[in-house]
Design a protein around this motif. Structure first.
Motif, mmCIF file in Angstrom:
data_model
loop_
_atom_site.group_PDB
_atom_site.id
_atom_site.type_symbol
_atom_site.label_atom_id
_atom_site.label_comp_id
_atom_site.label_asym_id
_atom_site.label_seq_id
_atom_site.Cartn_x
_atom_site.Cartn_y
_atom_site.Cartn_z
ATOM 1 N N GLY A 23 0.908 -1.266 -0.090
ATOM 2 C CA GLY A 23 0.056 0.146 0.020
ATOM 3 C C GLY A 23 0.840 1.079 -0.079
ATOM 4 O O GLY A 23 0.669 2.159 -0.856
ATOM 5 N N ALA A 24 1.938 1.533 0.799
ATOM 6 C CA ALA A 24 2.874 2.313 0.656
ATOM 7 C C ALA A 24 3.375 2.591 -0.402
ATOM 8 O O ALA A 24 3.578 3.620 -0.973
ATOM 9 N N ILE A 25 3.820 1.396 -1.230
ATOM 10 C CA ILE A 25 4.705 1.625 -2.321
ATOM 11 C C ILE A 25 3.672 1.910 -3.421
ATOM 12 O O ILE A 25 4.004 2.918 -4.326
ATOM 13 N N PHE A 30 1.851 6.524 -7.381
ATOM 14 C CA PHE A 30 0.795 7.321 -7.605
ATOM 15 C C PHE A 30 1.279 9.025 -7.589
ATOM 16 O O PHE A 30 1.023 9.553 -8.391
ATOM 17 N N ASN A 31 2.093 9.174 -6.551
ATOM 18 C CA ASN A 31 2.682 10.232 -6.468
ATOM 19 C C ASN A 31 3.594 10.587 -7.602
ATOM 20 O O ASN A 31 3.625 11.765 -8.195
ATOM 21 N N GLY A 57 -6.129 7.981 -7.748
ATOM 22 C CA GLY A 57 -5.064 7.022 -7.282
ATOM 23 C C GLY A 57 -5.203 6.732 -5.912
ATOM 24 O O GLY A 57 -5.148 5.390 -5.501
ATOM 25 N N HIS A 58 -5.083 7.819 -5.033
ATOM 26 C CA HIS A 58 -5.018 7.542 -3.726
ATOM 27 C C HIS A 58 -6.224 6.684 -2.869
ATOM 28 O O HIS A 58 -6.375 6.044 -2.158
ATOM 29 N N LEU A 64 -8.311 -0.352 -1.372
ATOM 30 C CA LEU A 64 -7.682 -1.688 -1.513
ATOM 31 C C LEU A 64 -7.105 -1.863 -0.024
ATOM 32 O O LEU A 64 -7.192 -3.012 0.565
ATOM 33 N N CYS A 65 -6.494 -1.060 0.414
ATOM 34 C CA CYS A 65 -5.906 -1.234 1.694
ATOM 35 C C CYS A 65 -6.961 -1.249 3.117
ATOM 36 O O CYS A 65 -6.449 -2.430 3.777
#
Length: 100
Positions: A23-25, A30-31, A57-58, A64-65
């Motif tokens: 999730g972090a990746i 997206f950034n 994107g976020h 999902l997370c």
């Protein structure tokens, strides 16, 4: 059987860590995507396009997370923990279509 069950539980908790890491990746991707896709645009159009990419994107990533952070721990508790702890539930069998 108990040792292999505990090893399986440990690997499942490592999988939860991996889900958080992905999730972090994905957030970082997206950034980077918002910055790279809007390079070379004028400042107003770039801000609008970046905002759209980041919001969509976020939002997908948070969804999902959220799903994975709810489903996987429940699976761990109800499927793996109770199996390895030799939990035996008491109670009545659920038969919804039984003739009265």
């Amino acid at each position: 059987n108990m040792a292999s069950g505990l090893l399986g539980d440990t690997l499942s908790y490592i999988r939860l860590f991996a889900i958080g890491l992905t999730g972090a990746i994905l957030g970082g991707v997206f950034n980077q995507l918002a910055v790279d896709m809007t390079e070379g645009m004028n400042i107003v159009l770039r801000a609008v396009c970046m905002l759209l990419i980041l919001l969509i994107g976020h939002s997908i990533n948070i969804g999902l997370c959220t799903i994975s952070s709810l489903v996987h721990p429940l699976r761990l508790i109800f499927v793996e923990y109770y199996k390895n702890a030799e939990f035996e539930g008491g109670g009545k069998e659920y038969t919804p279509f039984k003739k009265a």
